[in-house]
Design a protein around this motif. Structure first.
Motif, mmCIF file in Angstrom:
data_model
loop_
_atom_site.group_PDB
_atom_site.id
_atom_site.type_symbol
_atom_site.label_atom_id
_atom_site.label_comp_id
_atom_site.label_asym_id
_atom_site.label_seq_id
_atom_site.Cartn_x
_atom_site.Cartn_y
_atom_site.Cartn_z
ATOM 1 N N LEU A 134 0.835 -1.206 0.000
ATOM 2 C CA LEU A 134 0.000 0.000 0.000
ATOM 3 C C LEU A 134 0.876 1.265 0.000
ATOM 4 O O LEU A 134 2.065 1.193 0.274
ATOM 5 N N PRO A 135 0.264 2.408 -0.272
ATOM 6 C CA PRO A 135 1.053 3.647 -0.292
ATOM 7 C C PRO A 135 1.646 3.987 1.083
ATOM 8 O O PRO A 135 1.137 3.543 2.114
ATOM 9 N N ALA A 136 2.665 4.809 1.072
ATOM 10 C CA ALA A 136 3.259 5.288 2.330
ATOM 11 C C ALA A 136 2.199 5.998 3.164
ATOM 12 O O ALA A 136 1.269 6.595 2.622
ATOM 13 N N LEU A 186 -7.759 0.614 9.331
ATOM 14 C CA LEU A 186 -7.978 -0.688 8.669
ATOM 15 C C LEU A 186 -7.460 -1.842 9.525
ATOM 16 O O LEU A 186 -8.075 -2.907 9.592
ATOM 17 N N LYS A 187 -6.339 -1.620 10.178
ATOM 18 C CA LYS A 187 -5.812 -2.658 11.071
ATOM 19 C C LYS A 187 -6.853 -3.034 12.121
ATOM 20 O O LYS A 187 -7.070 -4.204 12.419
ATOM 21 N N TYR A 222 -10.668 12.756 10.164
ATOM 22 C CA TYR A 222 -11.378 11.672 9.487
ATOM 23 C C TYR A 222 -11.391 11.955 7.992
ATOM 24 O O TYR A 222 -11.871 13.003 7.557
ATOM 25 N N ASP A 223 -10.857 11.049 7.203
ATOM 26 C CA ASP A 223 -10.762 11.271 5.761
ATOM 27 C C ASP A 223 -11.189 9.997 5.050
ATOM 28 O O ASP A 223 -10.395 9.104 4.780
ATOM 29 N N SER A 254 -8.948 4.931 -0.402
ATOM 30 C CA SER A 254 -7.879 4.766 -1.397
ATOM 31 C C SER A 254 -6.921 3.640 -0.973
ATOM 32 O O SER A 254 -6.381 2.923 -1.821
ATOM 33 N N TYR A 255 -6.741 3.467 0.322
ATOM 34 C CA TYR A 255 -5.913 2.344 0.799
ATOM 35 C C TYR A 255 -6.627 1.019 0.571
ATOM 36 O O TYR A 255 -6.039 0.043 0.104
ATOM 37 N N LEU A 256 -7.900 1.016 0.910
ATOM 38 C CA LEU A 256 -8.697 -0.203 0.772
ATOM 39 C C LEU A 256 -8.736 -0.653 -0.689
ATOM 40 O O LEU A 256 -8.665 -1.846 -0.996
ATOM 41 N N ASN A 257 -8.825 0.327 -1.584
ATOM 42 C CA ASN A 257 -8.909 0.003 -3.006
ATOM 43 C C ASN A 257 -7.637 -0.648 -3.541
ATOM 44 O O ASN A 257 -7.635 -1.241 -4.613
#
Ligand SMILES: [Zn+2]
Length: 984
Positions: free
Chosen positions: A322-324, A337-338, A462-463, A469-472
């Motif tokens: 995943l991205p930084a 997500l964790k 909260y974003d 975008s991480y999940l995707n």
């Protein structure tokens, strides 16, 4: 915490996913570093400290210490922490360079340099190993850790010892003397450390991660080093390369420091400016890789990687690149997500997989490796059934990913995580100074100054789009599916550790299965937490005059102590209970059944109480010693009475299913089976425990007995257990005496008949010939473990042996490890078992046989006697003073104090004055008395009570020593019982 020896690079499994890197002294066993520390180019990511920014640092409501930031002329940035009440002081240095910067062909250079700086000589302090011995003499400890992109050096000492400690640390890191003689010696120590990792699962699979990553990226770098990468055949080049590395990276602007002491900020500033001037000014050399390069090439993603393990333990990890995420720490996309993926509440991923009998454990990790990527993974411990169905598990994980995408990104949940995190932060116990400085020195490299303290709890923004975008990115194409087990099919061999593995693209079938939603329809997302504490008020402290718990109940079968305590200014309490019976140590079958019983209680509670754990109510149910079932509660006190009710009810009902039983039994059997592959020092330690404690059994004995145990046996045991038992209770903190009494009565009500109080027994080996145990271990290293048991339990003996250990452990380490290079794991320690004092000495060696290690140990004991005899009165008084200070060190948190009270109860020191008595006795020690004890226990013929030896591959021929006289050859409980060895 799981103990591992070293180090580097990356997280792998459930147990070690936060473990990082090389901690390099092994005075006592090394602990895996728990940290999120990985790093980035400091010059790119750090805000310059403003001139006087201390008021900007966000502090816990519970933190009354003063902070200040200073940038020194040489570029070193320092955070100072002044705590006038501190009795320990500490300092930590982070260098923004680690093993990822090792020169080509010189793998392990950063790690090797860390050893050289810590254990050798500096320009100002040229005595060998002087830094370590100073710290030890000041009642402290020190160590270093090499990470991929950072190197850390730190120590802790008694508060008065800070100035010289900091000076020694600064000179060690800034101006060490690198001598060829010790360069050539110490590389053996690094090699021993490397070899000690051969059979460790972490290292064996870590190397496969490296082999299956992009060679242009340092992610897969071999950071430990060994005798080949640290080759010195020409006798000069290693020193030269080391000097270049040292000069290139060990410069002021590449370093951050934290200093913690009882002095004022102004005094600390002077101290820091004076000492840290030893670090050269300058800008570090460029790091030798490019952040824009991906750690994996195309062919290394969308793959299944099989890793063959030595141990019979099946795991599955689904990893995504995943991205930084470090820059977005205030929006916490990865942490969010964790939490969702690792939730163990009913209906979640964990719950569904466990219900199907596929997994034993699950965790999610987000390893944020540098500015270029985050390694996110879901790691699972598999059952036998799960090991056959890894594709199905993968499909269910992808179902869950779909569910989270659809419905799992919620502001309410984000806010709740944030609220609970802030609650923890505002009522946290003060961390140990050494942990505090390590965290701050690290954060100073990575985060804005104002967030130095609160980065982990800064759920500020909260974003939803960012989280999405991480999940995707969690797609099949981006997946690395890592299947580990003893029987997986493999076709390649990784270097250094010889791990067998394979890597192949995911098949069509797998891809379809993972893409196909709705394999598992019963999954659900975590809901809001019913256990989040509501009442955070502090109760009135009604016993302020009393320092120790008072006894509320003293009846047959029940003893209860209570102390309200607001010293730490938090609405928290610690609760301890121990039910004791003689049942469990009467046979190996009972012992095994007892272990199953306590595990099963924990199992049935796991799901209903997971939200409680998330909300800061800690609990555990476990075996204490051989005889007790213990329950421990910690955290916010508001809902603790309710929590204890739930646990006690589970104990009473014993509603164990066949499925729970089968899973727990299988996991237990695997652990026992795998024990024979654990490290030689662990096995020696375990053998020692089996010999000294009646009712403790070897892994082999337990495994054999376990086969015959059924669920009906566990139920019968549970019934017998509750028929007659003794209960001890301690409640300490923000709970009243009335609440204590009510909780204790309920806990006692599940026992039908009051029982007597039983204690774990101990064999008295002190007046018999040496028990000698030779272990048959399949490992290249040998061990020698020596145990000297005192003949009495007097305070004079106890304090005397503690002082002897303080005198000898430094020289023992310096001589056997650093000078003689016997091995990497070398330590000694005083060991009080029950009330019987003793001393233990452990060496694990690549190159030396057990008999020879013992001979050299004994030679050192003889030599040190002269040193002690020659010691002047002042030096002796200083040693005593350090021992006393260390004993009386203040409680740094509620749980620490509870532990102290509880061990008084367990040890029947019911005046709670054990350490006062210890100190009073220590004050009376004289050099003559200490020398008499030294002669009696370390030098006299037959003083050695027990030795445990194992024979590495080069020394197999020397096992066993049938010719040695005056040695007991058998060391099983039966054998000792047959010889009428008394117990205490
Ligand atoms: Zn090391």
């Amino acid at each position: 915490m799981k103990r591992t020896t070293v180090s580097c690079l990356k997280p792998l499994s459930v147990i070690i996913f936060t473990a990082a890197l090389a901690a390099c002294s092994s005075e006592v066993k090394e602990e895996a570093s728990v940290s999120t520390n990985n790093s980035s180019d400091i010059n790119a990511s750090v805000e310059k400290a403003p001139a006087n920014p201390a008021q900007d640092i966000i502090k816990s409501a519970n933190d009354d210490r003063d902070y200040q930031l200073v940038t020194l002329d040489n570029g070193v940035r320092v955070v100072l922490i002044s705590d006038p009440d501190a009795d320990k002081a500490a300092a930590s240095i982070y260098v923004g360079t680690g093993s990822w910067s090792d020169p080509k062909g010189r793998e392990g250079m950063a790690h090797f340099l860390e050893h050289m700086l810590l254990f050798m000589k500096s320009e100002k302090y040229p005595e060998l190993g002087g830094f370590r011995e100073y710290v030890k003499a000041q009642g402290g400890s020190m160590n270093g850790t090499t990470y991929g992109e950072k190197t850390n050096y730190y120590f802790e000492v008694n508060a008065e010892g800070l100035a010289e400690g900091l000076d020694r640390l600064a000179w060690a890191v800034g101006k060490s003397i690198l001598e060829n003689e010790y360069v050539d010696k110490e590389r053996n120590s690094v090699d021993s450390e490397f070899r000690a990792g051969f059979t460790r699962p972490y290292w064996r699979s870590n190397v496969v991660h490296g082999e299956t990553s992009n060679p242009a990226h340092p992610y897969g770098h071999f950071g430990t080093g060994n005798i080949d990468t640290l080759n010195n055949d020409d006798g000069v080049s290693l020193l030269k390369d080391l000097e270049v590395f040292y000069r290139d990276y060990y410069v002021g602007s590449n370093m951050t420091v934290a200093v913690y002491g009882q002095e004022s900020l102004a005094e600390l500033e002077t101290m820091a400016k004076t000492s840290l001037a030893a670090i050269p000014a300058g800008v570090a050399a460029e790091k030798p890789w490019d952040d824009s390069i991906s750690p994996f090439t195309e062919g290394q993603q969308g793959v299944q990687i099989n890793i063959k393990t030595l141990q019979d333990r099946n795991t599955l990890s689904l990893e995504f690149n995943l991205p930084a995420s470090r820059e977005n720490f205030a929006a916490k996309p990865v942490v969010y997500l964790k939490k969702i993926f690792s939730s163990e509440r009913k209906g979640t991923l964990y719950s569904a997989l466990k219900e199907e009998g596929l997994i034993n454990s699950l965790s999610a990790y987000g390893w944020d490796s540098d500015n270029s990527f985050t390694d996110f993974g879901i790691s699972m411990g598999l059952t036998e059934k799960g090991a056959q169905q890894t594709d199905r598990i993968g499909a269910i994980v992808f179902d869950f990913i779909d569910l989270v995408k659809k419905d799992g990104i919620k502001k309410e949940l984000f806010d709740e995580y944030g609220q609970i995190a802030r609650l923890f932060f505002d009522s946290a116990d003060q961390a140990r100074p050494v942990d505090h400085v390590n965290e701050l020195a690290y954060n100073l490299q990575e985060y804005p100054v104002k967030n130095l303290l609160n980065v982990d709890v800064a759920w500020e923004r909260y974003d939803e789009a960012l989280i999405r975008s991480y999940l995707n990115e969690m797609t099949v194409d981006n997946l690395r599916m890592i299947v580990s087990g003893k029987d997986v099919s493999v076709d390649k061999e990784a270097p250094h550790y010889g791990t067998r593995y394979s890597m192949a693209p995911l098949t069509e079938t797998q891809q379809q299965l993972f893409a196909d939603s709705a394999i598992h329809s019963s999954l659900s997302l975590p809901a809001l937490n019913p256990y989040a504490p509501k009442n955070l008020e502090l109760i009135a402290e009604n016993e302020q005059s009393k320092e120790v718990p008072s006894q509320l109940i003293n009846e047959p079968g029940l003893r209860v102590w209570h102390k309200s305590d607001q010293t730490f200014n938090a609405p928290k309490a610690d609760v301890r209970l121990a039910y004791s019976t003689p049942l469990s140590d009467s046979s190996v079958k009972n012992s095994v059944t007892f272990t199953l019983f306590s595990e099963l209680i924990g199992q049935v509670l796991n799901e209903p109480l997971y939200p409680a754990r998330e909300a800061g109510l800690g609990y555990s149910v476990y075996r204490q010693g051989t005889t007790d079932l213990a329950i421990q509660l910690s955290g916010f006190s508001d809902k603790q009475p309710l929590l204890l009710d739930t646990i006690v009810k589970a104990l009473e009902e014993q509603a164990f299913t066949e499925q729970d039983f089968a899973r727990v039994k299988e996991a237990y059997a695997k652990n026992l089976e795998n024990f024979r592959l654990s490290s030689p020092d662990d096995q020696a330690w375990s053998a020692f425990n089996e010999v000294v404690f009646p009712g403790t059994y070897s892994a082999v004995e337990q495994a054999e007995a376990l086969k015959a145990v059924s669920l009906a046996d566990v139920q019968a045991f549970g019934e017998a257990f509750l028929k007659k038992a003794h209960l001890d209770v301690l409640v300490h903190g923000n709970l009243s005496a009335a609440q204590t009494e009510s909780m204790a009565r309920k806990a006692a009500a599940v026992v039908k008949e009051p029982g007597e109080h039983y204690r774990t027994r101990l064999y008295d080996l002190s007046s018999m010939p040496t028990v000698s145990l030779a272990l048959d271990i399949d490992h290249s290293d040998s061990t020698s473990f020596l145990y000297y048991q005192a003949q009495d339990e007097s305070l004079e003996t106890r304090t005397g042996l503690a002082l002897i250990d303080d005198m000898i452990s430094g020289p023992y380490f310096r001589e056997l490890r650093t000078n003689q290079q016997l091995g990497y794991i070398v330590w000694s320690s005083p060991r009080r078992l029950n009330d019987r004092p003793g001393l233990v000495f452990m060496v694990q060696s690549t190159n030396t046989a057990p008999e020879e290690i013992k001979k050299r140990s004994l030679a050192l004991f003889a030599q040190q006697r002269e040193v002690i005899e020659a010691m002047d009165a002042q030096a002796f008084a200083d040693l005593k003073e350090t021992l006393i200070k260390d004993t009386m060190k203040k409680d740094t948190g509620l749980t620490k104090r509870t532990n102290r009270f509880w061990w008084n109860i367990v040890g029947e020191k019911l005046d709670f004055a054990d350490r006062d008595h210890f100190v009073a006795a220590a004050k009376l020690l004289t050099k003559e008395k200490v020398l008499a004890l030294y002669d009696k226990y370390l030098l006299a013929d037959g003083a050695l009570s027990l030795e445990v030896k194992s024979f590495g591959k080069n020394h197999k021929a020397e096992k066993p020593d049938a010719s040695v006289e005056n040695v007991v050859k058998c060391a099983t409980a039966e054998c000792l019982d047959a010889m009428d060895v008394p117990t205490t």
